[in-house]
Design a protein around this motif. Structure first.
Motif, PDB file in Angstrom:
ATOM      1  N   VAL A   1       0.839  -1.203   0.000  1.00  0.00           N
ATOM      2  CA  VAL A   1       0.000   0.000   0.000  1.00  0.00           C
ATOM      3  C   VAL A   1       0.873   1.251   0.000  1.00  0.00           C
ATOM      4  CG1 VAL A   1      -1.626   1.357   1.383  1.00  0.00           C
ATOM      5  CG2 VAL A   1      -2.000  -1.090   1.046  1.00  0.00           C
ATOM      6  N   GLY A   2       1.908   1.195   0.806  1.00  0.00           N
ATOM      7  CA  GLY A   2       2.796   2.344   0.899  1.00  0.00           C
ATOM      8  C   GLY A   2       3.411   2.709  -0.445  1.00  0.00           C
ATOM      9  N   PHE A   3       3.760   1.712  -1.211  1.00  0.00           N
ATOM     10  CA  PHE A   3       4.376   1.990  -2.503  1.00  0.00           C
ATOM     11  C   PHE A   3       3.357   2.388  -3.573  1.00  0.00           C
ATOM     12  CE2 PHE A   3       8.410   0.476  -1.088  1.00  0.00           C
ATOM     13  CZ  PHE A   3       9.292   1.084  -1.961  1.00  0.00           C
ATOM     14  N   LEU A   4       2.167   1.839  -3.451  1.00  0.00           N
ATOM     15  CA  LEU A   4       1.178   2.077  -4.512  1.00  0.00           C
ATOM     16  C   LEU A   4       0.362   3.342  -4.314  1.00  0.00           C
ATOM     17  CD1 LEU A   4      -0.274  -1.390  -5.505  1.00  0.00           C
ATOM     18  CD2 LEU A   4       1.274   0.105  -6.770  1.00  0.00           C
ATOM     19  N   ALA A   5       0.270   3.818  -3.105  1.00  0.00           N
ATOM     20  CA  ALA A   5      -0.653   4.922  -2.818  1.00  0.00           C
ATOM     21  C   ALA A   5      -0.382   6.143  -3.682  1.00  0.00           C
ATOM     22  CB  ALA A   5      -0.570   5.288  -1.344  1.00  0.00           C
ATOM     23  N   LEU A   6       0.867   6.571  -3.721  1.00  0.00           N
ATOM     24  CA  LEU A   6       1.169   7.796  -4.449  1.00  0.00           C
ATOM     25  C   LEU A   6       0.897   7.673  -5.954  1.00  0.00           C
ATOM     26  CD1 LEU A   6       2.140  10.675  -4.064  1.00  0.00           C
ATOM     27  CD2 LEU A   6       4.451   9.871  -4.580  1.00  0.00           C
ATOM     28  N   PRO A   7       1.440   6.627  -6.606  1.00  0.00           N
ATOM     29  CA  PRO A   7       1.134   6.502  -8.029  1.00  0.00           C
ATOM     30  C   PRO A   7      -0.355   6.392  -8.315  1.00  0.00           C
ATOM     31  CG  PRO A   7       2.598   4.728  -7.292  1.00  0.00           C
ATOM     32  CD  PRO A   7       2.427   5.651  -6.153  1.00  0.00           C
ATOM     33  N   LEU A   8      -1.068   5.673  -7.454  1.00  0.00           N
ATOM     34  CA  LEU A   8      -2.510   5.532  -7.662  1.00  0.00           C
ATOM     35  C   LEU A   8      -3.201   6.886  -7.540  1.00  0.00           C
ATOM     36  CD1 LEU A   8      -3.636   2.214  -5.966  1.00  0.00           C
ATOM     37  CD2 LEU A   8      -3.845   2.885  -8.363  1.00  0.00           C
ATOM     38  N   LEU A   9      -2.745   7.662  -6.592  1.00  0.00           N
ATOM     39  CA  LEU A   9      -3.350   8.974  -6.384  1.00  0.00           C
ATOM     40  C   LEU A   9      -3.108   9.846  -7.620  1.00  0.00           C
ATOM     41  CD1 LEU A   9      -4.768  10.697  -4.135  1.00  0.00           C
ATOM     42  CD2 LEU A   9      -2.511  11.715  -3.762  1.00  0.00           C
ATOM     43  N   ILE A  10      -1.872   9.859  -8.080  1.00  0.00           N
ATOM     44  CA  ILE A  10      -1.541  10.656  -9.267  1.00  0.00           C
ATOM     45  C   ILE A  10      -2.351  10.187 -10.469  1.00  0.00           C
ATOM     46  CG2 ILE A  10       0.300  11.185 -10.909  1.00  0.00           C
ATOM     47  CD1 ILE A  10       2.240  11.108  -8.529  1.00  0.00           C
ATOM     48  N   TYR A  11      -2.447   8.863 -10.586  1.00  0.00           N
ATOM     49  CA  TYR A  11      -3.221   8.288 -11.684  1.00  0.00           C
ATOM     50  C   TYR A  11      -4.679   8.729 -11.594  1.00  0.00           C
ATOM     51  CZ  TYR A  11      -4.885   4.713 -14.916  1.00  0.00           C
ATOM     52  OH  TYR A  11      -5.449   4.065 -15.971  1.00  0.00           O
ATOM     53  N   ALA A  12      -5.210   8.698 -10.383  1.00  0.00           N
ATOM     54  CA  ALA A  12      -6.615   9.073 -10.203  1.00  0.00           C
ATOM     55  C   ALA A  12      -6.847  10.528 -10.568  1.00  0.00           C
ATOM     56  CB  ALA A  12      -7.032   8.812  -8.752  1.00  0.00           C
ATOM     57  N   ILE A  13      -5.909  11.390 -10.186  1.00  0.00           N
ATOM     58  CA  ILE A  13      -6.096  12.816 -10.445  1.00  0.00           C
ATOM     59  C   ILE A  13      -5.947  13.139 -11.930  1.00  0.00           C
ATOM     60  CG2 ILE A  13      -5.098  15.104 -10.075  1.00  0.00           C
ATOM     61  CD1 ILE A  13      -4.417  14.212  -7.235  1.00  0.00           C
ATOM     62  N   PHE A  14      -4.907  12.577 -12.529  1.00  0.00           N
ATOM     63  CA  PHE A  14      -4.597  13.004 -13.892  1.00  0.00           C
ATOM     64  C   PHE A  14      -5.207  12.135 -14.986  1.00  0.00           C
ATOM     65  CE2 PHE A  14      -1.219  15.063 -11.452  1.00  0.00           C
ATOM     66  CZ  PHE A  14      -1.416  16.362 -11.892  1.00  0.00           C
ATOM     67  N   VAL A  15      -5.648  10.937 -14.653  1.00  0.00           N
ATOM     68  CA  VAL A  15      -6.212  10.077 -15.684  1.00  0.00           C
ATOM     69  C   VAL A  15      -7.696   9.803 -15.445  1.00  0.00           C
ATOM     70  CG1 VAL A  15      -6.045   7.868 -16.866  1.00  0.00           C
ATOM     71  CG2 VAL A  15      -3.971   9.013 -16.074  1.00  0.00           C
ATOM     72  N   ILE A  16      -8.026   9.353 -14.240  1.00  0.00           N
ATOM     73  CA  ILE A  16      -9.415   8.972 -13.984  1.00  0.00           C
ATOM     74  C   ILE A  16     -10.329  10.206 -13.900  1.00  0.00           C
ATOM     75  CG2 ILE A  16     -10.971   7.678 -12.486  1.00  0.00           C
ATOM     76  CD1 ILE A  16      -8.886   5.853 -13.558  1.00  0.00           C
ATOM     77  N   SER A  17      -9.886  11.210 -13.156  1.00  0.00           N
ATOM     78  CA  SER A  17     -10.789  12.334 -12.930  1.00  0.00           C
ATOM     79  C   SER A  17     -11.149  13.102 -14.211  1.00  0.00           C
ATOM     80  CB  SER A  17     -10.231  13.269 -11.857  1.00  0.00           C
ATOM     81  OG  SER A  17      -9.363  14.208 -12.429  1.00  0.00           O
ATOM     82  N   PRO A  18     -10.220  13.281 -15.157  1.00  0.00           N
ATOM     83  CA  PRO A  18     -10.646  13.917 -16.416  1.00  0.00           C
ATOM     84  C   PRO A  18     -11.739  13.130 -17.132  1.00  0.00           C
ATOM     85  CG  PRO A  18      -8.271  13.938 -16.267  1.00  0.00           C
ATOM     86  CD  PRO A  18      -8.758  13.118 -15.127  1.00  0.00           C
ATOM     87  N   PHE A  19     -11.674  11.796 -17.041  1.00  0.00           N
ATOM     88  CA  PHE A  19     -12.715  10.994 -17.679  1.00  0.00           C
ATOM     89  C   PHE A  19     -14.062  11.268 -17.037  1.00  0.00           C
ATOM     90  CE2 PHE A  19      -9.235   8.303 -19.199  1.00  0.00           C
ATOM     91  CZ  PHE A  19      -9.645   8.146 -20.501  1.00  0.00           C
ATOM     92  N   VAL A  20     -14.041  11.273 -15.727  1.00  0.00           N
ATOM     93  CA  VAL A  20     -15.294  11.510 -15.012  1.00  0.00           C
ATOM     94  C   VAL A  20     -15.807  12.910 -15.330  1.00  0.00           C
ATOM     95  CG1 VAL A  20     -16.354  11.635 -12.737  1.00  0.00           C
ATOM     96  CG2 VAL A  20     -14.584   9.920 -13.205  1.00  0.00           C
ATOM     97  N   GLN A  21     -14.895  13.879 -15.323  1.00  0.00           N
ATOM     98  CA  GLN A  21     -15.304  15.253 -15.610  1.00  0.00           C
ATOM     99  C   GLN A  21     -15.780  15.406 -17.042  1.00  0.00           C
ATOM    100  OE1 GLN A  21     -13.077  18.623 -14.190  1.00  0.00           O
ATOM    101  NE2 GLN A  21     -11.845  17.314 -12.897  1.00  0.00           N
ATOM    102  N   ALA A  22     -15.139  14.705 -17.960  1.00  0.00           N
ATOM    103  CA  ALA A  22     -15.570  14.792 -19.354  1.00  0.00           C
ATOM    104  C   ALA A  22     -17.000  14.312 -19.482  1.00  0.00           C
ATOM    105  CB  ALA A  22     -14.658  13.963 -20.253  1.00  0.00           C
TER     106      ALA A  22
END
Lengths: 307, 478
Positions: free
Chosen positions: A10-31
């Protein structure tokens, strides 16, 4: 130790997942959210109109016309690109005559060709478009293609290329293939290098010719790579935005003959200031692209050959 | 190669994001500015307003930053920089200047974010949708500028120095919020020298034109060329020719998207059939349908074609390839016959190069003051010299030594007198004129479409636009 393991992961994955969520997932949702509004793109507020934009999209001849061209590209461009890529890679690695003791070699000057093929990859797509626009210049003296045909005495083949309704889309597809084939030559070359030489040597001893070795050995052993290339190339074919925007006459013309969905999206957003409607197109494209990838993966599946 | 499924999932999503949703960059600002930006509706040109004086009638506050976004196309942007230098001197700041060909894509997110620049030259293929901006009251009302005294004569208001059509064209509904700085003459452009050398005369009627074309073709030159990549250039002539023959009131019906405006107008039939005839007889330079505007202009300045539909910016834009003795000229519209509603000499000459001031900018007063400087005689003349184009300032170039194309343009405007046409359709509904009708015209000129079909489809497209709620509609009075 079990607890520690999960905390570690979890410690290693949290940051990349967060970045992924902000820059990849959230634009999809917003679109998707934007596609349900009539946002003009010019101010900070927008009115929600539910799924109206999608209804409009379904009844838009322009959209279906553009999508049709994307689908044509989706079918033809990957086939041509991958076939050429495979052929060139085969010739460069396996296709040569035996010489200097080595049984399996490429054609003479293979490393030079590799450089030539890869060259378009280094140039930006914008420059490629501008170069090819000038190659297609319809002037019989200024246009490279037309003056070449003229010099060869093939005046009857001279054409206005991008201005010709029937062939404009084909002209653009040719550039797409040209620009991408080099990447696949290199990709397939790398994959071919990992095929054990002994297999070729054995088959050659058995009297196989180049055709046999290609279809019986090379292609089956490269299947995974080809499949990957197919998906990748298909996604490039779904785009084609820069090429069409720079090269086509009248932005997707003549009379809509080269229009593609991303160009329609761009025009709808920036010329017509209908960002909500444009976002709906983006979402529709996402669906089509995902569908394509899933279907390709499903139907191109084959038993893997271990070596 | 390893398993493909992992590659697929990761890269697929990445790719799709890159190619599909161009609107993404704007999205962060969407939520941000709903609360942040905006809020500027109350102050109408009063933001950062200082004390007014005779020398500073609009009340520019000294030392307040000003930002100008200038379209850098056929006219370049040096003329604006020259005016900015004067602004800098007077108000003790350095105007932040951006010259670009992509006004729209660069400024759209800034408008959405409530942070637009103050002065914008909103021109070019990628310009901002001013209709929407105006409808959403994001444009500064420029009436204070019109009512301010001109820089040259304190007794004269800026309003009185401009062509009347500039005052009319700059209005959205009742608000004057766009200042068209240049004054463009549209028409059939040619080389006076070429015509003289060959003993040809600029034709007065459509029929004479067809006859002359036959002669030109016999001489081994193409009568016409046009930029097929941007077929709407042909509309510069085609539309105004319809208005000349059929009358302005009937053209206004077309501008207003009235039902049957295209199909019931006989002038439409006559003009479109004229183009059909030109195409059928092969009077267009071979390959024109694939040329850019620069390429077609170059073919024309090299004498491969005699006529080209264009605007008066062409002299500046084609300057690098124009021979010294080319003697560029523009002619008035052709007569259709004795039933013409407007006399010979009628020409399309109208304001162009739209400047807007953003209401939400930091210094709208400064934006207006920049326009006042641009509208001074000094800068109008500088503009005429630098970019070979007229400005909306009446008579600013009187007595000046003008370049051939510009003096020809000034001459047809003078001879046109009251008969200067203004076409709004292209400005109001670019998708209709450039994409839809442009598509039809490109086929008409290659002979793939008959005139009757052109008219039928044009009407159909116009009707579709009239019905479409998402398109902001405009209306002009006769």
């Amino acid at each position: 130790m079990r607890h520690g393991k999960y905390r570690f992961i979890v410690g290693f994955l949290a940051l990349p997942l967060l970045i992924y969520a902000i820059f990849v997932i959230s634009p999809f949702v917003q679109a998707f959210q934007i596609s349900t509004t009539e946002w003009s793109g010019l101010r900070g507020t927008a009115k929600s109109i539910g799924l109206d934009n999608y209804g409009k999209l379904l009844h838009s001849d322009e959209f279906w016309n553009a999508l049709k061209h994307n689908v044509i590209m989706l079918v033809l461009v990957p086939i041509a690109t991958l076939a050429l890529g495979l052929f060139f890679a085969f010739m460069l690695n396996v296709g040569g005559r035996a010489r200097r003791g080595a049984v399996i070699t490429g054609v003479r000057g293979a490393s030079f060709y590799k450089f030539v093929y890869f060259f378009p990859q280094v140039i930006s797509i914008t420059i490629i478009s501008v170069i090819w626009f000038n190659i297609y210049n319809p002037d019989p003296h200024d246009g490279m293609l037309n003056s070449l045909l003229g010099a060869l005495g093939l005046d009857s083949l001279q054409s206005s290329w991008l201005g010709e309704r029937g062939i404009a889309l084909a002209c653009i597809m040719v550039v797409m293939v040209w620009a991408n084939v080099g990447f696949y030559v290199v990709l397939f070359s790398a994959a071919m290098a990992s095929i054990p030489r002994e297999i070729y040597e054995a088959s050659l001893l058995d009297g196989a010719n180049r055709l046999h070795t290609f279809f019986r050995i090379t292609l089956p052993l490269l299947w995974d790579t080809v499949q990957t290339g197919w998906v990748y190339m298909g996604i490039i074919a779904m785009d084609a935005f820069a090429l069409v925007q720079i090269m086509s006459v009248n932005m997707g013309g003549p009379d809509g003959a080269t229009d593609v969905v991303p160009l329609r999206l761009y025009q709808t957003a920036f010329r017509d200031s209908q960002f909500g409607y444009a976002a709906a197109m983006g979402v529709a494209m996402l669906v089509v692209t995902l569908l394509f990838a899933v279907l390709t993966m499903r139907f191109a599946r084959r038993e893997r050959i271990e070596f | 190669m390893g398993s493909t499924s992992e590659f697929n999932r990761r890269d697929l999503v990445k790719r799709a994001a890159a190619l599909g949703i161009i609107a993404v960059p704007a999205m962060g600002t969407l939520s941000a500015c709903a609360t942040g930006g905006g809020g500027g509706d109350a102050d109408n040109g009063t933001k950062n307003k200082g004390a007014t004086s005779a020398k500073n009638p609009l009340g520019v506050k000294k030392g307040v930053a000003m930002e100008a976004f200038i379209f850098k196309g056929g006219l370049g942007d040096q003329y604006a920089k020259d005016a900015e230098a004067d602004y800098n001197k007077t108000y003790g700041v350095t105007v932040k200047h951006t010259g670009t060909q992509q006004v729209g894509p660069k400024l759209q997110p800034r408008f959405a974010g409530g942070n637009p620049p103050d002065l914008i030259d909103n021109s070019g293929a990628d310009h901002l949708d001013m209709n929407k901006l105006s409808a959403q009251s994001q444009l500064q009302d420029l009436t204070p500028l019109l009512d301010a005294p001109s820089l040259d004569d304190p007794k004269k208001k800026v309003r009185d120095t401009l062509y009347p059509s500039t005052l009319e064209k700059g209005k959205h509904k009742d608000t004057f919020d766009v200042l068209y700085y240049a004054f463009t003459v549209y028409g059939s452009w040619y080389s006076n020298k070429l015509l003289k050398d060959k003993g040809w005369e600029y034709p007065t009627s459509l029929d004479d034109m067809v006859k002359l074309c036959a002669e030109i073709k016999k001489a081994g030159v193409a009568p016409w060329t046009y930029p097929g990549k941007y077929p709407y250039y042909v509309h510069f002539n085609l539309f105004s020719q319809i208005a000349k023959i059929g009358g302005l009131d009937k053209w206004i019906a077309i501008d207003n998207l009235e039902p049957k405006a295209w199909t019931s107008n006989d002038a439409v039939k006559q003009v479109v059939e004229h183009y059909e005839e030109l195409a059928a007889k092969g009077y267009f330079l071979q390959g024109s349908q694939g040329l850019t505007h620069i390429q077609s202009q170059t073919a024309w300045t090299r004498g491969k074609a005699v006529f080209i539909p264009n605007g008066s910016w062409v002299e500046n834009e084609a300057a690098p390839t124009t021979p010294k003795d080319f003697d560029m000229a523009v002619g008035p519209l052709f007569d259709g016959g004795s039933g013409d509603k407007m006399p010979h000499g009628t020409v399309r000459a109208e304001p162009s190069e739209p400047f807007i001031v953003a209401k939400g900018g930091k210094n709208p007063v400064g934006g207006m003051e920049m326009l006042r400087i641009l509208l001074s005689k000094k800068h109008a003349q500088n503009f005429a010299t630098k970019v070979k184009s007229l400005t909306s300032v009446q008579g600013a170039t009187d007595g000046m030594q003008l370049s051939p194309g510009l003096s020809s343009a000034a001459k047809v405007v003078k001879e046109g007198g009251q008969n200067l046409l203004m076409i709004q359709l292209q400005e109001w509904y670019p998708k209709l004129t450039d994409e839809k009708l442009g598509g039809l015209t490109s086929q008409l000129l290659t002979g793939d479409l008959k005139a009757a079909e052109w008219i039928k489809k044009a009407q159909q497209y116009a009707d579709e636009f009239a019905k479409d709620d998402s398109v902001t509609k405009f209306h002009r009075e006769g």
